[in-house]
Design an enzyme around this catalytic site. Structure first.
Site, PDB file in Angstrom:
ATOM      1  N   GLU A 117      -3.678 -14.393  17.155  1.00 15.16           N
ATOM      2  CA  GLU A 117      -4.552 -13.392  17.750  1.00 15.16           C
ATOM      3  C   GLU A 117      -5.998 -13.914  17.764  1.00 15.16           C
ATOM      4  O   GLU A 117      -6.544 -14.242  16.707  1.00 15.16           O
ATOM      5  CB  GLU A 117      -4.458 -12.113  16.917  1.00 15.16           C
ATOM      6  CG  GLU A 117      -5.121 -10.907  17.495  1.00 15.16           C
ATOM      7  CD  GLU A 117      -4.717  -9.658  16.720  1.00 15.16           C
ATOM      8  OE1 GLU A 117      -4.425  -8.641  17.375  1.00 15.16           O
ATOM      9  OE2 GLU A 117      -4.677  -9.684  15.470  1.00 15.16           O
TER      10      GLU A 117
ATOM     11  N   SER B  27      -7.382 -10.510   9.009  1.00 16.05           N
ATOM     12  CA  SER B  27      -6.420  -9.682   9.736  1.00 16.05           C
ATOM     13  C   SER B  27      -6.948  -8.283  10.017  1.00 16.05           C
ATOM     14  O   SER B  27      -6.352  -7.549  10.810  1.00 16.05           O
ATOM     15  CB  SER B  27      -5.115  -9.577   8.940  1.00 16.05           C
ATOM     16  OG  SER B  27      -5.352  -9.006   7.661  1.00 16.05           O
TER      17      SER B  27
END
Length: 289
Positions: A156, A123
């Site tokens: 993402e 992340s």
């Protein structure tokens, strides 16, 4: 470079919250899944979480009860990365630590066939740096799922310095085949989501710590004022305060003081109050909350 037609078996490295969720959605989409962690008990715990998640989805009518068993049957657990020699696509979801991820990718590079792309669910960490631990830097891509994976629709896709267009396209296609929607980010600290999300969470924590408002009113104000489903303190609990702290410290190191973690966030983590997963963070939780 492979395409979706070449992917039958998906390898998932890491059987924590994110790894179990990724394994579940891949199996639900019809893929065979090999889920690995360093200890057999971690793998067993992941199967328990997947079963509980599927039960909730069956209760909500989002998964057919007749499909539950078939989804579980498509997931196989292991503690041996050598088993990944039979995988066609790999998603790494190990702990958010660069040394650990580079070690995992170096080993995957030895065990996984040369043509197989390797994705990381990091992340905040650099895709380029992770990829440099391999001999296939063009086939390493970021695939950052949101938590909880079976519920959240977004993924993402992060492009490293040497990530090929083909690997990026495959990452989008794979995530969309799991029923997700994607957006793309360059390999900059925090990417799109955490670069914006972590300051928001930290400012919510500071506002609470400085007595601007109660935690309930901070969360209520943000939900009603900005139409988000959770306020910053509730969301931090849901993500895990330790994960928020790790992400904030990485961004602070890379981008400076505007990303400095809130003092109260550090204090909560030091106390072991990590949010929903420990039963207490900014709020208290039981099995039904």
């Amino acid at each position: 470079m492979r395409d979706l037609r070449d992917i039958d078996t998906v390898g998932v490295v890491g059987a924590g919250t994110m790894g179990a969720g990724i394994a579940q959605v891949a199996a639900t989409a019809g893929y065979d899944v090999l889920m690995r962690d360093v200890e057999a008990e971690f793998v067993e715990d992941a199967f328990d979480r997947i079963e509980d998640s599927l039960d909730r989805l069956v209760e909500k009518g989002e998964v057919d009860a007749d499909d539950r068993g078939a989804i579980l049957d498509r997931i196989v657990g292991t503690t041996d990365l050598a088993d990944f020699s039979q995988t066609d696509f790999v998603v790494e979801a190990a702990v958010e630590n660069m040394d650990v991820k580079r070690d995992v990718f170096a080993e995957l590079d030895e065990e996984v066939p040369d043509g197989v792309p390797l994705a990381t669910n990091t992340s905040t960490l650099s895709i380029t740096t992770i990829a440099a631990a391999t001999e296939r830097e063009d086939r390493v891509v970021g695939l950052h799922f949101m938590n909880p994976v079976p519920v959240m629709k977004g993924v993402e896709v992060v492009v490293g310095e040497k990530t090929s267009d083909e690997a990026v396209d495959l990452a989008h296609d794979f995530a969309e085949d799991l029923g997700k929607e994607t957006w793309e980010s360059d390999d900059k600290p925090g990417f799109v989501t955490n670069r914006i999300l972590m300051p928001w969470i930290n400012e919510g924590i500071r506002a609470f710590d400085e007595g601007v408002a109660s935690k309930e009113d901070i969360d209520k104000g943000m939900k009603l004022g900005t139409n988000v489903p959770m306020g910053p303190l509730e969301l931090a609990d849901h993500i895990g305060l330790d994960i928020c702290l790790d992400a904030s410290e990485t961004l602070h190191e890379e981008l400076g003081d505007r990303y400095k973690p809130a003092y109260l966030l550090k204090r909560k983590v030091d106390a072991g109050d990590l949010g929903k997963k420990t039963g207490k963070g900014f709020y208290e939780y039981d099995e039904d909350s």
